[in-house]
Design an enzyme around this catalytic site. Structure first.
Site, short mmCIF file in Angstrom:
data_model
loop_
_atom_site.label_atom_id
_atom_site.label_comp_id
_atom_site.label_asym_id
_atom_site.label_seq_id
_atom_site.Cartn_x
_atom_site.Cartn_y
_atom_site.Cartn_z
N VAL A 1 0.79 -1.22 0.00
CA VAL A 1 0.00 0.00 0.00
C VAL A 1 0.83 1.28 0.00
O VAL A 1 0.29 2.37 -0.19
CB VAL A 1 -0.96 -0.02 1.21
CG1 VAL A 1 -0.23 0.32 2.50
CG2 VAL A 1 -2.15 0.91 1.00
N TYR A 2 2.14 1.18 0.19
CA TYR A 2 2.97 2.38 0.21
C TYR A 2 3.05 3.00 -1.18
O TYR A 2 3.67 2.45 -2.09
CB TYR A 2 4.38 2.08 0.71
CG TYR A 2 4.49 1.69 2.17
CD1 TYR A 2 3.47 1.94 3.07
CD2 TYR A 2 5.64 1.07 2.65
CE1 TYR A 2 3.57 1.58 4.40
CE2 TYR A 2 5.76 0.72 4.00
CZ TYR A 2 4.71 0.97 4.86
OH TYR A 2 4.82 0.62 6.18
N SER A 3 2.40 4.15 -1.32
CA SER A 3 2.39 4.89 -2.59
C SER A 3 2.03 3.98 -3.76
O SER A 3 2.74 3.94 -4.78
CB SER A 3 3.73 5.58 -2.81
OG SER A 3 3.97 6.52 -1.79
#
Length: 326
Positions: A60-62
């Site tokens: 989900v990071y960026s």
């Protein structure tokens, strides 16, 4: 660099884990302060040269770009088998898809493949659930994780912030059903938030679980004077939520960190990390860095030993905090 086993597993990791949330396409997601790929390269290179073999990211990071950056950096600076890649699953990846988030069997199976593609590897070393999913039976999640390991797509599995009773329930279900057991807990722990010392840390020590705390510097608050403003502090809504209710008490702790750092002639970050590294049961704090000197200070913290009196001074102003980070 120093290396230790991750809990009771045979996996050896560096005592510092480099978190890669700050190395991603900042236009995609909630981290506008993230460094682009060219700017991130020196951090991956320095970490690997220093002996850090443990890297943490999340799908989900960026929008997955953190995984992409990490995968390409490992391919450039190291041999895949010498690196421990940890990633996570749970967060929303497809906003218009009802199955685009969570810990269902469908989402886990789809996201492990997507993470492997972005990372450019056949397997991850540590596959972690990024919090619990109240909409999915825990048994479904645990069996799916077991099957991911048995498929060869992950070597180990880990969990993250939850109540201690929930974690023990999961461990018991894994044991009862012969499913792959969690080897790690990624939880919220630092000098400004010590609620995990009450139940989760004793549980992890008893069960042989490795502890890899997130936000070891309290989103940078422990690395600078309390009144300092940064781009991240001004835009980091999650960080504001975590610490907004205890500003006065936290300021006293921050001042103690500054005083000891000045006396020792080291950085505030080194002092805060040294305290965490001395905590019984802690395996490897997950550190972030957007300046090379920050990464160098984190590496140097491994060799900084605080005295009993210094630890007492750091811990003395702490007051109970509302539970946060789940």
């Amino acid at each position: 660099m120093k290396y230790v086993n991750l809990g009771k597993s045979g996996l050896k990791v560096s005592r510092i884990c480099l978190g890669t949330m700050a190395y991603a396409d900042g236009t995609k997601g909630n981290h506008p302060w993230a460094l682009n790929e060219d700017a991130a390269q020196p951090f991956f290179k320095r970490a690997i040269e220093a002996g850090i073999n443990f890297f943490d990211t999340a799908n989900v990071y960026s929008s997955g770009t953190s995984e992409e950056f990490l995968g390409r950096a490992i391919n450039k600076y190291a041999k895949r088998d010498e690196i421990v890649i940890a990633t996570k699953v749970h967060g929303e990846m497809r906003p218009n898809d009802p199955n685009g988030k969570g810990l269902s069997r469908k989402h886990i199976f789809g996201e492990i493949d997507a993470s492997l593609q972005r990372l450019g590897t056949d397997y991850v070393d540590l596959y972690q659930i990024h919090r619990l999913d109240p909409e999915t039976p825990i048994e479904e999640t645990l069996e799916a994780l077991h099957d991911v390991v048995k498929s060869g797509k992950a070597r180990y599995i880990g969990a993250s912030s939850m109540w201690a009773w929930q974690f023990m329930q999961a461990l018991a279900l894994q044991s009862a059903n012969g499913w792959t057991r969690f080897v790690s807990m990624q939880n919220h722990l630092n000098l400004l938030y010590r609620e995990e010392e009450r139940e989760m840390l004793p549980l992890c020590r008893d069960q042989g679980i490795g502890v890899i705390p997130w936000s070891p510097l309290a989103r940078g608050r422990l690395a600078r004077p309390a009144d300092t403003k940064t781009e991240r502090s001004e835009t980091d809504r999650f960080g504001q939520y975590l610490y907004r209710k205890t500003v006065e008490a936290d300021t006293q702790v921050i001042e103690r960190v500054g005083a000891i750092a000045a006396t020792r002639g080291v950085s505030r970050g080194q002092v805060a990390l040294a305290w965490l590294l001395a905590k019984r049961g802690v395996t490897a704090p997950i550190v972030g860095a957007t300046k090379i000197e920050q990464l160098n200070e984190s590496i140097a913290a491994i060799d900084l030993e605080l005295t009993v009196d210094e630890i007492r001074q750091l811990e003395e102003p702490y007051i109970p905090h509302p539970v946060a980070g789940f």
